[in-house]
Design a protein around this motif. Structure first.
Motif, mmCIF file in Angstrom:
data_model
loop_
_atom_site.group_PDB
_atom_site.id
_atom_site.type_symbol
_atom_site.label_atom_id
_atom_site.label_comp_id
_atom_site.label_asym_id
_atom_site.label_seq_id
_atom_site.Cartn_x
_atom_site.Cartn_y
_atom_site.Cartn_z
ATOM 1 N N LEU A 70 34.574 65.883 28.834
ATOM 2 C CA LEU A 70 34.230 64.531 28.361
ATOM 3 C C LEU A 70 34.971 63.422 29.109
ATOM 4 C CD1 LEU A 70 34.123 65.164 24.500
ATOM 5 C CD2 LEU A 70 32.193 65.048 26.083
ATOM 6 N N GLY A 71 35.227 63.646 30.381
ATOM 7 C CA GLY A 71 35.854 62.593 31.165
ATOM 8 C C GLY A 71 37.363 62.589 31.159
ATOM 9 N N PHE A 72 37.992 63.464 30.349
ATOM 10 C CA PHE A 72 39.447 63.546 30.376
ATOM 11 C C PHE A 72 39.896 64.120 31.709
ATOM 12 C CE2 PHE A 72 39.242 64.375 25.542
ATOM 13 C CZ PHE A 72 39.088 63.027 25.309
ATOM 14 N N THR A 73 41.036 63.673 32.187
ATOM 15 C CA THR A 73 41.609 64.242 33.396
ATOM 16 C C THR A 73 42.412 65.492 33.042
ATOM 17 O OG1 THR A 73 43.647 62.958 33.218
ATOM 18 C CG2 THR A 73 41.780 61.924 34.379
ATOM 19 N N GLU A 128 38.383 55.629 29.969
ATOM 20 C CA GLU A 128 37.051 55.765 30.556
ATOM 21 C C GLU A 128 36.117 56.551 29.643
ATOM 22 O OE1 GLU A 128 39.867 56.324 31.959
ATOM 23 O OE2 GLU A 128 40.007 54.968 33.668
ATOM 24 N N THR A 129 36.647 57.571 28.993
ATOM 25 C CA THR A 129 35.836 58.384 28.079
ATOM 26 C C THR A 129 35.310 57.550 26.924
ATOM 27 O OG1 THR A 129 37.105 60.365 28.628
ATOM 28 C CG2 THR A 129 35.868 60.404 26.560
ATOM 29 N N ILE A 130 36.177 56.704 26.370
ATOM 30 C CA ILE A 130 35.784 55.851 25.249
ATOM 31 C C ILE A 130 34.658 54.909 25.646
ATOM 32 C CG2 ILE A 130 36.589 53.957 23.781
ATOM 33 C CD1 ILE A 130 39.365 55.426 23.885
ATOM 34 N N ASN A 131 34.844 54.224 26.792
ATOM 35 C CA ASN A 131 33.838 53.254 27.219
ATOM 36 C C ASN A 131 32.545 53.908 27.694
ATOM 37 O OD1 ASN A 131 35.310 50.801 26.777
ATOM 38 N ND2 ASN A 131 36.549 51.268 28.566
ATOM 39 N N THR A 132 32.637 55.125 28.206
ATOM 40 C CA THR A 132 31.460 55.802 28.744
ATOM 41 C C THR A 132 30.634 56.461 27.659
ATOM 42 O OG1 THR A 132 32.615 56.218 30.836
ATOM 43 C CG2 THR A 132 30.653 57.538 30.386
ATOM 44 N N TYR A 133 31.300 57.110 26.704
ATOM 45 C CA TYR A 133 30.590 57.913 25.714
ATOM 46 C C TYR A 133 30.509 57.274 24.333
ATOM 47 C CZ TYR A 133 30.981 61.706 29.129
ATOM 48 O OH TYR A 133 30.898 62.467 30.261
ATOM 49 N N LEU A 134 31.643 56.736 23.858
ATOM 50 C CA LEU A 134 31.711 56.339 22.457
ATOM 51 C C LEU A 134 31.013 55.025 22.174
ATOM 52 C CD1 LEU A 134 32.801 57.135 19.700
ATOM 53 C CD2 LEU A 134 34.928 55.953 20.250
ATOM 54 N N VAL A 135 31.304 53.992 22.949
ATOM 55 C CA VAL A 135 30.755 52.665 22.671
ATOM 56 C C VAL A 135 29.227 52.642 22.749
ATOM 57 C CG1 VAL A 135 30.694 50.262 23.415
ATOM 58 C CG2 VAL A 135 32.874 51.488 23.346
#
Length: 479
Positions: free
Chosen positions: A32-35, A361-368
């Protein structure tokens, strides 16, 4: 012998799991975009929390700091500077020494005896909860929520001991949580504290509106009233602490303390706490242009405590100093669990919020984008609930900076109120009790020697239920 062997086996099993989480989670492929660093740091947090719950506080905290260096987040030297050099940790250390002095000089004993001799508390255990809650509101607003918590807990524990309560009993734990709720209310309801001013400035910068102070007070005042009432209901009907000590009290109990003569040393202690409070209050209430205001702002809360240390140390009494830092600091058991847990919790929260983890980045890409597809009321409730859990992992200030801009953009696109939308969504940030990384108050509560972790989570989930009820009501009424 079998029982001892079983306990040892269980100890090493829990130890192995804690260390494997800290040192092995980072080898799991990122999702999910985590490094890779984000996965490693998440494992460090989960491993430390597991160790705290199943084993103890000290070594999982130290192992967590060491794991951050092993994974290459930063050098060990910088990690130690940022953890034990954190202003909150340093302030907490000095306040703990100060509360020891207050106890040693008889000040805490005098306060406790005065309090338990009041007729209003006879047979009213929940009145006591409310009184400490109200004191938490006042002291937190006037000074610092952490300073207020440490001081009031140092009064509450002797009070409970005088009533016959022991460590890990349910009622003293409930009393500690009443203090926590009060200090959180004092921190958030009137927006004069730096975290609240930062949140207001972010909303105003993103939306172009001016946040009305009265609206803020009504909104967050309602939040804390709902949270308090739900938590009291949980304590009264589900946790059900032992309160027979109160029921069996009469007006004659502790009557001998009503006209007690306060010893000279205790009077000095009262003077010391008064001076300290004044120096903490001055930046809030006096004009900023005044020299005394600038001085108090410059030395901050930790400086006010140090100033009091110096003043009481140089006051002679029969040829000896009234205050000796080394003697006082070693006169009672220093609660290093609180210091170590706080140092690690603040460090891991900051680490997880950094750009190297991929959380932002994960928050802005997936959650919002996902949340914007919901009905407005459902979106606010679900989004804030998610933030409620995430605040136990990420730094609150960083979360404000990450989420407010997207929330204002979504509110503008959907024609929603540009204050209530981000404010309601951010409500979840003010309850970070589920993990020690959620708020500076959580490790203070978790690490307290009177705390039982099962009772801790019963109370914290009661507060969580209160916040969730407010979110549901606010989402339906406002959107």
């Amino acid at each position: 012998i079998m029982s001892i062997g079983s306990r040892k086996q269980s100890y090493w099993v829990h130890t192995s799991i804690s260390l494997m989480l800290m040192l092995g989670f980072g080898f799991i492929p990122p999702i999910l975009g985590f490094t890779q660093m984000g996965m490693a740091l998440l494992g460090v947090l989960v491993g430390a929390v597991y160790g705290w719950i199943t084993l103890e506080i000290a070594w999982p905290s130290l192992a967590g700091l060491l794991a951050l260096a092993i994974w290459g987040y930063d050098s060990m030297n910088n990690i130690l500077k940022n953890s034990f050099g954190n202003s909150t940790v340093v302030m907490m250390l000095f306040i703990l020494v100060f509360t020891m002095y207050m106890s040693r000089c008889g000040c805490m004993d005098a306060i406790t005896k005065w309090f338990i001799s009041r007729k209003i508390i006879v047979g009213r255990p929940y009145v006591v909860l409310f009184v400490f809650y109200a004191l938490g509101v006042i002291l937190s607003f006037a000074t610092s929520n952490i300073a207020a918590m440490l001081f009031l807990i140092s009064v509450a524990i002797p009070f409970c001991e005088n009533l016959g309560y022991k460590r890990k009993d349910k009622y003293p734990i409930a009393l500690i949580f009443a203090i926590y709720l009060g200090t959180q209310c004092g921190l958030t309801v009137i927006p004069i504290k730096p975290p609240m001013l930062m949140m207001i400035s972010l909303i105003e910068a993103a939306s172009g509106i001016t946040v009305d102070t009265a609206t803020w007070i009504l909104f967050f005042g309602a939040l804390h009233i709902v949270a308090l009432l739900v938590w009291i209901a949980v304590v009264r009907f589900l946790i059900r602490p032992e309160v027979d000590t109160f029921k069996n009290m009469t007006e004659n109990d502790f009557a001998e303390y009503r006209n007690i003569k306060i010893p000279t040393e205790a009077k000095i202690g009262f003077a010391a706490i008064t001076i300290m409070m004044l120096f903490m209050l001055i930046p809030t209430f006096l004009p900023k242009a005044w020299a005394i205001t600038a001085f108090c702002s410059k030395i901050d809360i930790a400086g006010a405590i140090l100033l009091v240390f110096v003043l009481i140390a140089i006051m002679p009494k029969e040829g000896s100093a009234k205050f000796n830092f080394q003697i006082v600091a070693n006169s009672e058991k220093m609660n290093w669990n609180v210091i170590l847990m706080t140092a690690f919790a603040l460090t891991i929260a900051s680490a997880l919020s950094s750009d190297s983890t991929g959380f932002n980045e994960t928050i802005n890409t997936y959650l919002v984008p996902l949340m914007s597809a919901f009905n407005p009321a459902v979106m606010i409730f679900v989004f804030s609930t998610i933030l409620h859990f995430m605040t136990n992992i990420l730094n609150n200030s960083a979360m404000s900076a990450i989420f407010i801009n997207p929330m204002v953009a979504v509110a503008s696109a959907l024609g929603m109120n540009l204050f209530f939308t981000p404010a309601t969504a951010m409500v979840g940030m003010f309850d970070g009790l589920l993990s020690p990384a959620g708020t500076a108050s959580a490790p203070l509560l978790m690490g307290h020697e009177w705390m039982d972790m099962k009772e801790y989570y019963k109370n914290s989930f009661g507060i969580f239920a209160g916040f969730e009820l407010f979110l549901l009501i606010a989402a339906v009424v406002l959107f």
